[in-house]
Design an enzyme around this catalytic site. Structure first.
Site, PDB file in Angstrom:
ATOM      1  N   GLU A 190      90.829   3.307 -49.490  1.00 46.71           N
ATOM      2  CA  GLU A 190      90.692   4.694 -49.947  1.00 46.71           C
ATOM      3  C   GLU A 190      89.752   4.816 -51.146  1.00 46.71           C
ATOM      4  O   GLU A 190      89.152   5.867 -51.375  1.00 46.71           O
ATOM      5  CB  GLU A 190      92.057   5.279 -50.292  1.00 46.71           C
ATOM      6  CG  GLU A 190      92.726   4.695 -51.518  1.00 46.71           C
ATOM      7  CD  GLU A 190      94.077   5.347 -51.798  1.00 46.71           C
ATOM      8  OE1 GLU A 190      94.138   6.583 -51.801  1.00 46.71           O
ATOM      9  OE2 GLU A 190      95.061   4.590 -52.017  1.00 46.71           O
TER      10      GLU A 190
ATOM     11  N   TYR B 104      76.987 -19.068 -47.736  1.00 41.77           N
ATOM     12  CA  TYR B 104      78.318 -18.640 -47.318  1.00 41.77           C
ATOM     13  C   TYR B 104      79.127 -19.776 -46.699  1.00 41.77           C
ATOM     14  O   TYR B 104      80.363 -19.803 -46.816  1.00 41.77           O
ATOM     15  CB  TYR B 104      78.208 -17.444 -46.360  1.00 41.77           C
ATOM     16  CG  TYR B 104      77.697 -17.756 -44.975  1.00 41.77           C
ATOM     17  CD1 TYR B 104      78.575 -18.066 -43.949  1.00 41.77           C
ATOM     18  CD2 TYR B 104      76.339 -17.721 -44.683  1.00 41.77           C
ATOM     19  CE1 TYR B 104      78.114 -18.344 -42.673  1.00 41.77           C
ATOM     20  CE2 TYR B 104      75.874 -17.996 -43.419  1.00 41.77           C
ATOM     21  CZ  TYR B 104      76.763 -18.309 -42.409  1.00 41.77           C
ATOM     22  OH  TYR B 104      76.296 -18.597 -41.145  1.00 41.77           O
TER      23      TYR B 104
ATOM     24  N   LYS C 105      86.334 -21.752 -37.891  1.00 38.47           N
ATOM     25  CA  LYS C 105      86.389 -21.387 -39.319  1.00 38.47           C
ATOM     26  C   LYS C 105      87.388 -20.259 -39.541  1.00 38.47           C
ATOM     27  O   LYS C 105      88.181 -20.298 -40.485  1.00 38.47           O
ATOM     28  CB  LYS C 105      85.007 -20.950 -39.781  1.00 38.47           C
ATOM     29  CG  LYS C 105      84.979 -20.354 -41.181  1.00 38.47           C
ATOM     30  CD  LYS C 105      83.735 -19.531 -41.416  1.00 38.47           C
ATOM     31  CE  LYS C 105      83.769 -18.237 -40.631  1.00 38.47           C
ATOM     32  NZ  LYS C 105      82.532 -17.424 -40.836  1.00 38.47           N
TER      33      LYS C 105
ATOM     34  N   CYS D  32      82.026 -19.915 -36.316  1.00 40.86           N
ATOM     35  CA  CYS D  32      82.840 -18.712 -36.528  1.00 40.86           C
ATOM     36  C   CYS D  32      84.299 -18.852 -36.134  1.00 40.86           C
ATOM     37  O   CYS D  32      85.205 -18.533 -36.917  1.00 40.86           O
ATOM     38  CB  CYS D  32      82.261 -17.539 -35.739  1.00 40.86           C
ATOM     39  SG  CYS D  32      80.474 -17.421 -35.702  1.00 40.86           S
TER      40      CYS D  32
END
Length: 453
Positions: A447, A180, A52, A49
């Site tokens: 939004e 991933y 990366k 993590c």
């Protein structure tokens, strides 16, 4: 042999889950020890993590430099002027500081750090480098490691572990995998200036994610110039006289000219050398340690958290599971456990993709015609001046007459940051009408999640 030292809790593994479990338990007054032979922090801190994400930030800056002329900046720079060796030195120094902070954290929490590899002697005893330790409760948190396939020449490739040790940037990289890790590494390498070919076994990558995410991200990565080769099975690797790598596929195709091959074909649990059978702990056919909803293994007093369980291999999941287990065992919270039903996750590609809850396919399989989908696709304002515009794509998956939001999927700039608040709402049972009556923050991409009709 000398009498074994006794603790309330022994934790096998100093990664995210193990550290969180030990420190929380110690905070409740338990006498704890943590066993680790490697650097503290595990895969996330040293080979996952954190390094990366630092690479991702560098790649994000590279994309900003590409867009700078569209925003009237006159930059006289070579294409993607990235100093890989300098970046590696800075990154490694940062990770070293993190490691020192973890050691200090254990000391401050009064958790004993035992250096070495642990193995079970029985259900209450572990042996580490010839010394024995006993505990009423033992937690297995030994994590996982990248898999290297058993193919001719597979040794010429590296895994994500080896990737973070590279001293020079690959000029032309091949990445084999469809998860991933493969997707993220392909995106960051390309952004930093490498030529990248991604080889995947099926038609699409990221098969566990919503179809919208797969389609949008693949389209964007191919638009950027990443070569994605679908339905490819690798048969072997060879190195030529110039040191370049050649990939042979099962169909007989040869793809040559690579100076780096990254295997991203899955991970295996670190359970091989734990002697789990000595304690009667069951492993599944892939070596993972199954647990129930409360992280219990099949042996009373032995638990497992994190990647070693084979469930949702994400750092926040391991941390949350460890802390809730500590609260249950030592904090008087008998029902404390992690709910695995709503886990947000982000693919740190370019652009990032964020996902929480059910995919559309999973929702329809579970709820049938009660599912209603809201979806939008637009050019974010950030891309207003871009010569070639990328798009942002969003999907809400709702169920029932009240249209409870059970899935949220986003691809686009800022997706990684905007998802967190929406997961809070989903966890509280938010319905589409709750989104509808929420004021939008304008102009933002986020939004659109409260404006979809």
């Amino acid at each position: 042999m000398a009498t074994a030292s006794h603790y309330d809790l022994l934790v096998l593994g100093g990664g995210s889950g193990g550290l969180a479990m030990a420190r929380r338990a110690a905070g409740h007054g338990a006498r704890c020890a943590l066993i680790e032979a490697d650097k503290l922090g595990g895969t996330c801190v040293h080979r996952g993590c954190i390094p990366k994400k630092l690479f991702w930030y560098a790649a994000q800056i590279a994309h900003a430099l590409d867009m700078a002329p569209d925003y009237a900046f006159a930059l006289d720079l070579p294409s993607r002027p990235f100093d890989w060796p300098r970046f590696k030195v800075a990154r490694d120094a940062y990770l070293k500081r993190l490691n020192q902070l973890y050691e200090t954290g254990l000391e401050d929490s009064h958790v004993t750090l035992i250096r070495g590899h642990g193995r079970f002697v029985d259900e209450h005893t572990l042996e580490v480098e010839g010394r024995r330790y006993q505990a009423d409760h033992i937690v297995i948190a030994t994590g996982s490691r990248p898999v290297v396939p058993t193919l001719p020449g597979a040794r010429y490739g590296i895994t994500s572990d080896g990737f973070f040790g590279l001293f020079t940037q690959p000029r032309r990289a091949a990445i084999v995998g469809s998860g991933y890790i493969a997707t993220e590494h392909a995106a960051l390498l390309h952004a930093l200036g490498s030529e990248v070919t991604l080889l995947i076994r099926r038609e699409w990558f990221l098969n566990a994610f919503d179809e919208m995410i797969r389609n949008a991200l693949m389209e964007e990565m191919e638009r950027q110039g990443i070569q994605i080769m679908s339905n490819v099975m690798v048969a072997g690797i060879a190195r030529d006289a110039e040191g370049q790598l050649e990939i042979t596929t099962t169909s007989g195709q040869r793809i040559a000219g690579f100076d780096c091959l990254l295997w991203a074909v899955g991970r295996a649990p670190n359970t091989d050398h734990l002697e789990l059978a000595a304690a009667g702990v069951h492993r599944d056919r892939d070596g993972f340690v199954p647990t129930d909803d409360f992280q219990n293994t099949n042996v009373p007093g032995i638990y497992a958290v994190g990647d070693v369980t084979g469930r949702a291999a994400l750092t926040p999941v391991a941390i949350a599971a460890g802390r809730r287990l500590a609260d249950r065992l030592f904090g008087g919270e008998a029902g404390s456990h992690l709910d695995y039903g709503l886990i947000p996750t982000v693919i740190f590609a370019h652009p990032p993709a964020a996902s929480a809850g059910l995919t559309e396919d999973a929702a329809r399989s579970r709820h049938g015609s009660a599912v209603k989908i809201y979806q939008t696709r637009f050019v974010p304002l950030q891309q207003a001046f871009a010569q070639v515009k990328s798009r942002c794509t969003m999907k809400l998956v709702t169920v029932g007459t009240e249209e409870r939001v059970v899935g949220c999927h986003i691809v686009g700039p800022g997706a990684d940051e905007m998802l967190q608040g929406f997961v809070v709402a989903m966890g509280m049972g938010a319905c589409k009408r709750d989104f509808d009556r929420t004021l939008a923050i304008h102009p933002t991409a986020a939004e659109e999640l409260v404006l979809m009709r």
